[in-house]
Design an enzyme around this catalytic site. Structure first.
Site, mmCIF file in Angstrom:
data_model
loop_
_atom_site.group_PDB
_atom_site.id
_atom_site.type_symbol
_atom_site.label_atom_id
_atom_site.label_comp_id
_atom_site.label_asym_id
_atom_site.label_seq_id
_atom_site.Cartn_x
_atom_site.Cartn_y
_atom_site.Cartn_z
ATOM 1 N N ALA A 14 -10.383 -20.719 46.773
ATOM 2 C CA ALA A 14 -9.349 -21.633 47.265
ATOM 3 C C ALA A 14 -9.693 -23.100 47.074
ATOM 4 C CB ALA A 14 -9.079 -21.350 48.742
ATOM 5 N N ALA A 15 -10.803 -23.557 47.632
ATOM 6 C CA ALA A 15 -11.125 -24.985 47.564
ATOM 7 C C ALA A 15 -11.429 -25.417 46.139
ATOM 8 C CB ALA A 15 -12.305 -25.301 48.480
ATOM 9 N N ARG A 25 -3.689 -31.993 37.265
ATOM 10 C CA ARG A 25 -2.359 -32.597 37.342
ATOM 11 C C ARG A 25 -2.424 -34.111 37.130
ATOM 12 N NH1 ARG A 25 -2.241 -29.273 42.104
ATOM 13 N NH2 ARG A 25 -1.094 -27.330 41.707
ATOM 14 N N GLU A 38 -17.428 -19.090 38.588
ATOM 15 C CA GLU A 38 -17.190 -18.141 39.672
ATOM 16 C C GLU A 38 -18.012 -16.886 39.398
ATOM 17 O OE1 GLU A 38 -16.386 -15.801 42.659
ATOM 18 O OE2 GLU A 38 -15.781 -17.910 42.649
ATOM 19 N N CYS A 48 -8.182 -13.528 53.360
ATOM 20 C CA CYS A 48 -7.554 -13.169 54.636
ATOM 21 C C CYS A 48 -6.702 -11.908 54.518
ATOM 22 C CB CYS A 48 -6.679 -14.317 55.136
ATOM 23 S SG CYS A 48 -7.572 -15.875 55.383
ATOM 24 N N ASN A 313 -7.795 -24.864 51.168
ATOM 25 C CA ASN A 313 -6.773 -25.336 50.226
ATOM 26 C C ASN A 313 -6.488 -26.823 50.415
ATOM 27 O OD1 ASN A 313 -5.422 -23.128 48.465
ATOM 28 N ND2 ASN A 313 -5.799 -22.120 50.423
ATOM 29 N N TYR A 434 15.222 -22.908 72.769
ATOM 30 C CA TYR A 434 15.390 -21.872 73.790
ATOM 31 C C TYR A 434 16.625 -21.035 73.519
ATOM 32 C CZ TYR A 434 17.333 -19.629 77.888
ATOM 33 O OH TYR A 434 17.905 -18.704 78.720
#
Length: 461
Positions: A14-15, A25, A38, A48, A313, A434
């Site tokens: 993620a990071a 970008r 990796e 998760c 992230n 409510y």
């Protein structure tokens, strides 16, 4: 022609890949060459989601991957899978790598800018039998696949989960869904040490009611194996607990072995220390993010380690913006987390009592029992809310919630109030939505805020 700057990213989840993607970008390949390493088989995935993959709720592993290695490469990011970084040479601006599937071939790669996103490692104590077949961690997709393979070949249907934190209770649910008899072993007096003990007791009671044998206050001493060397039971000081599969959910620690060897600064929990721009303290060209760092706690003012994909992230976006020539900061966290075991929802944000004491804060604590909907509306379920407030100022310090459907995400109300620095009295005036299907007239969080306000006034500063 000016040579492109060289960015090296260590860690492809993620990071790390958020940082690489954001930097790309902002900078074209002829301006910034990006190489990422990796060591596993997967990149940019949702750890998760592993318990829900194991439990059969979602498909995997492909469904848990946000972006494949090929997709990253198509964006001019040189992502090298199954490649482990073994050394960081800050003086020469290079990292040593080893290819895990190519005979262990080693090489050096130079960098002008470095991003460390090495994640966290699961706790795996050096106990007898802890590395036996049938004993599993659940940190990576590789771990999830190995566990599912083990479930598919186990002869019986008994599972022992060691640890009753977030991963432990989520894995307990996953194994129940797989038809296993589940025993959870926890060293603390109550499950969910991320809650205060009185709230953890509610979780304990509910887990037992769901058919999960939950043994607290016990210390695991080892794993017994059968004649084939496979796990057959988990031993504690008091008993042996039969197991056809064992899952370790004992928490994680920052994976900062490389950083420590390179002399980078670490905090109390062993996480890397950074500034608001996620630059490693004392370094001009090294950034770090995700589960390997400590972050600023907006409530206590201290640094703490919180391993969550939401933070990772965000860290990556901040790092990528700064590496790419922009400017962004990560102000900190309030410690919000939510989980579930079967239909029981568990949430917290801010400080626990012990954390407030450690920070030197004087506080009041109140607990209320309410319902998720108007009491007369079908499906209304009980909900317990605990709230901490500073004695002198009434500043909100923390909230814990345990309940059924509709309980968990209510913690976001408190997370916003904590971030804004609101007092509990100010919270009582919040204009929350409510209608009888969604809430009582007074939302349970506001009921707790009213009671906390009264407690602050009674305490007299």
């Amino acid at each position: 022609m000016t040579a492109a700057e060289r960015l090296v990213v260590v860690g492809g989840d993620a990071a790390g890949m958020s940082a690489a993607s954001q930097a790309r970008r902002l900078k074209k390949p002829d301006e910034l060459a990006i190489t990422a390493f990796e060591r596993s088989h997967f990149t940019s995935y949702s750890a998760c989601g592993i318990p829900y993959w194991v439990g059969g709720v979602v498909e995997g592993p492909d469904a848990l991957i946000a972006r494949t290695a090929e997709e990253h490469r198509a964006r001019d990011i040189d992502l090298r899978m199954r490649t482990e970084v073994t050394e960081i040479d800050l003086d020469r601006g290079r990292v040593r790598t080893r290819e895990l599937d190519d005979g262990g071939r080693e090489s050096w790669t130079g960098f002008d800018k470095l991003v460390l996103a090495t994640g966290a490692r699961p706790l795996r104590p050096g106990l007898p039998g802890i590395d036996a077949p049938g004993v599993h961690g659940v940190q990576t997709l590789d771990d999830g696949r190995a566990l599912l393979d083990s479930l598919g070949t186990s002869a019986g249907r008994r599972a022992v989960v060691v640890g009753a934190g977030y991963i432990g209770v989520e894995m307990a649910e996953a194994l129940i869904r797989r038809g296993y008899e589940v025993t959870v072993l926890e060293q603390s007096a109550q499950p969910m040490s991320t809650l205060d003990p009185d709230m953890g007791a509610l979780v304990h009671e509910a887990m037992c009611g769901l058919g999960v044998e939950t043994v607290t206050g016990t210390t695991v001493t080892g794993v017994l194996t059968d004649s084939a060397g496979r796990a057959r039971a988990v031993t504690t000081e008091d008993a042996d607990h039969p197991a056809d599969v064992v899952v370790l959910g004992m928490g994680v620690r920052p994976e900062t072995t490389l950083a420590a060897a390179a002399g980078l600064p670490l905090g109390e929990s062993g996480g890397l220390l950074t500034d608001l721009a996620m630059r490693v303290r004392g370094q001009d060209a090294v950034w770090a993010g995700g589960d390997c760092v400590e972050v600023h706690d907006l409530v206590s003012g201290r640094t703490r380690h919180i391993a969550l994909g939401t933070h990772a992230n965000k860290h990556g976006q901040i790092i990528g913006t700064n590496v790419g020539g922009g400017y962004a900061t990560f102000p900190g966290v309030v410690g919000t987390a939510v989980s579930k075991v079967c239909d029981l929802e568990i949430a917290r944000t801010g400080l626990l009592e012990r954390q407030a004491h450690a920070a030197g804060l004087r506080f009041v604590a109140v607990t209320v029992e309410s319902t998720s909907r108007a009491g007369y509306y079908p499906g209304a379920r009980p909900m317990h809310v605990k709230m901490l407030a500073e004695r002198r100022t009434g500043r909100l310090l923390g909230v814990q919630i345990v309940g059924r459907e509709g309980a968990g995400k209510r913690v976001d109300i408190a997370a916003v109030a904590l971030t804004a620095g609101m007092t509990v009295e100010q919270m009582t005036a919040l204009d929350l939505g409510y209608a009888p299907p969604f809430s009582p007239v007074w939302d349970p969080v506001l009921v707790a805020a009213r009671k906390a306000t009264a407690a602050v006034r009674a305490a007299g500063g």
